[in-house]
Design a protein around this motif. Sequence first.
Motif, PDB file in Angstrom:
ATOM      1  N   PHE A 226      -9.114 -17.429  -8.647  1.00  0.00           N
ATOM      2  CA  PHE A 226      -8.297 -16.681  -9.593  1.00  0.00           C
ATOM      3  C   PHE A 226      -8.817 -15.243  -9.687  1.00  0.00           C
ATOM      4  O   PHE A 226     -10.024 -15.012  -9.673  1.00  0.00           O
ATOM      5  N   ALA A 227      -7.889 -14.302  -9.770  1.00  0.00           N
ATOM      6  CA  ALA A 227      -8.248 -12.887  -9.712  1.00  0.00           C
ATOM      7  C   ALA A 227      -7.741 -12.145 -10.938  1.00  0.00           C
ATOM      8  O   ALA A 227      -6.693 -12.488 -11.505  1.00  0.00           O
ATOM      9  N   GLY A 257       1.336   0.431  -5.684  1.00  0.00           N
ATOM     10  CA  GLY A 257       0.995   0.053  -7.062  1.00  0.00           C
ATOM     11  C   GLY A 257       1.029  -1.451  -7.263  1.00  0.00           C
ATOM     12  O   GLY A 257       1.241  -2.228  -6.338  1.00  0.00           O
ATOM     13  N   GLY A 258       0.792  -1.859  -8.512  1.00  0.00           N
ATOM     14  CA  GLY A 258       0.901  -3.261  -8.859  1.00  0.00           C
ATOM     15  C   GLY A 258      -0.394  -4.039  -8.872  1.00  0.00           C
ATOM     16  O   GLY A 258      -0.381  -5.258  -9.091  1.00  0.00           O
ATOM     17  N   TRP A 259      -1.531  -3.351  -8.660  1.00  0.00           N
ATOM     18  CA  TRP A 259      -2.797  -4.089  -8.578  1.00  0.00           C
ATOM     19  C   TRP A 259      -3.200  -4.752  -9.899  1.00  0.00           C
ATOM     20  O   TRP A 259      -3.871  -5.767  -9.902  1.00  0.00           O
ATOM     21  N   ARG A 260      -2.763  -4.200 -11.014  1.00  0.00           N
ATOM     22  CA  ARG A 260      -3.135  -4.802 -12.300  1.00  0.00           C
ATOM     23  C   ARG A 260      -2.468  -6.147 -12.526  1.00  0.00           C
ATOM     24  O   ARG A 260      -2.888  -6.913 -13.388  1.00  0.00           O
ATOM     25  N   ALA A 261      -1.418  -6.436 -11.779  1.00  0.00           N
ATOM     26  CA  ALA A 261      -0.694  -7.696 -11.944  1.00  0.00           C
ATOM     27  C   ALA A 261      -1.241  -8.818 -11.063  1.00  0.00           C
ATOM     28  O   ALA A 261      -0.780  -9.957 -11.153  1.00  0.00           O
ATOM     29  N   VAL A 262      -2.232  -8.527 -10.235  1.00  0.00           N
ATOM     30  CA  VAL A 262      -2.790  -9.526  -9.331  1.00  0.00           C
ATOM     31  C   VAL A 262      -3.450 -10.651 -10.125  1.00  0.00           C
ATOM     32  O   VAL A 262      -4.189 -10.406 -11.086  1.00  0.00           O
ATOM     33  N   THR A 263      -3.194 -11.893  -9.731  1.00  0.00           N
ATOM     34  CA  THR A 263      -3.756 -13.049 -10.443  1.00  0.00           C
ATOM     35  C   THR A 263      -4.473 -14.047  -9.534  1.00  0.00           C
ATOM     36  O   THR A 263      -5.193 -14.915 -10.041  1.00  0.00           O
ATOM     37  N   ALA A 284      -5.332 -13.083   1.063  1.00  0.00           N
ATOM     38  CA  ALA A 284      -4.376 -12.223   0.382  1.00  0.00           C
ATOM     39  C   ALA A 284      -4.696 -12.164  -1.104  1.00  0.00           C
ATOM     40  O   ALA A 284      -5.225 -13.118  -1.683  1.00  0.00           O
ATOM     41  N   LEU A 285      -4.395 -11.041  -1.715  1.00  0.00           N
ATOM     42  CA  LEU A 285      -4.379 -10.912  -3.173  1.00  0.00           C
ATOM     43  C   LEU A 285      -2.926 -10.947  -3.595  1.00  0.00           C
ATOM     44  O   LEU A 285      -2.110 -10.166  -3.094  1.00  0.00           O
ATOM     45  N   ALA A 286      -2.609 -11.850  -4.522  1.00  0.00           N
ATOM     46  CA  ALA A 286      -1.205 -12.117  -4.827  1.00  0.00           C
ATOM     47  C   ALA A 286      -0.973 -12.171  -6.326  1.00  0.00           C
ATOM     48  O   ALA A 286      -1.906 -12.147  -7.135  1.00  0.00           O
ATOM     49  N   TYR A 287       0.322 -12.253  -6.693  1.00  0.00           N
ATOM     50  CA  TYR A 287       0.703 -12.200  -8.081  1.00  0.00           C
ATOM     51  C   TYR A 287       0.745 -13.569  -8.769  1.00  0.00           C
ATOM     52  O   TYR A 287       0.855 -13.645  -9.963  1.00  0.00           O
ATOM     53  N   ASP A 288       0.722 -14.645  -8.005  1.00  0.00           N
ATOM     54  CA  ASP A 288       0.636 -15.967  -8.622  1.00  0.00           C
ATOM     55  C   ASP A 288       0.154 -16.976  -7.597  1.00  0.00           C
ATOM     56  O   ASP A 288      -0.132 -16.608  -6.470  1.00  0.00           O
TER      57      ASP A 288
END
Length: 288
Positions: A226-227, A257-263, A284-288
């Motif tokens: 989890f990230a 952009g969008g790195w703050r939403a990575v989970t 990969a770093l992903a959103y869910d």
Amino acid sequence: MDRQYELAIVRRAFARRLMAAAGIANPGIEAAFATVERERYLGPGPWPILRSIGYIPTPDDDPVHLYADILIGIIPERGLNNGMPSYHVPLLASADIRAGEHVVHIGAGVGYYTAIMARLAGPAGRVTAIEFDTGLARRAAANFSHASNVQVFQGDGFSMSFDPADVIYVNAGVTHPADIWLDRLNDRGRLILPLTSERTWSPDGATLISHYGAVFRIERQGDDYFAAWISAVGLYPCEGGRDRASEAALDAAFQKGGWRAVTRLYRAADLPDDRCWLRGTQWALAYD
């Protein structure tokens, strides 16, 4: 007033200011900054302080000059510094180092922040400090020559083997995580991962920042990682932890952009594009 007592007061005030500025209430971290003597790890003064016009030496060798939120040159001719305390406070809080844990510090420098971590891990815990630069590793080893819970190794922290760890704290900019960091992270272990781009760009549309990046907290839970984004960062690059393909992918990710939403961090690259912030080779770093 006794000089050591006076410096102890200065350190306590320094620690209190750091915590207040970060908006973090953590008695353990505050006590570590109030206790660890920065001058012990930086050697005798005067010390080169990085200012907007370059390195300026302190007026004398009074350690009181070190207890401010400043960058202090350890190899100033190469731009290598003992980092900003205000950068480390939120990262240490996120790492959540607990008594008895094994911490691996990648990019230990002369060991000041290693000592902070050792204070948090306590006598029942231990810190493995890895430093690439031979001279800095030698200085760090000398600084911990009498410490029972710290071992210093010279080498490439991106590939060097170490025992399974509860916390892996990376203190140099990489373009991707090392497999060994993910492999050796214990269940519920935390990885502090600074991803940095070499390109100069403008994250807010106005201010140019070189070596811009983002620090993530990666927590392992079984086979899942989890990230969470912690902070922005501009950091010295990690030897061995960068390659051109990863650099290009990371730069593109920062630009969109969008790195703050990575989970999540996945150890696979076959995710849909709309779920990925950053896709690497088999990760990969992903959103869910």
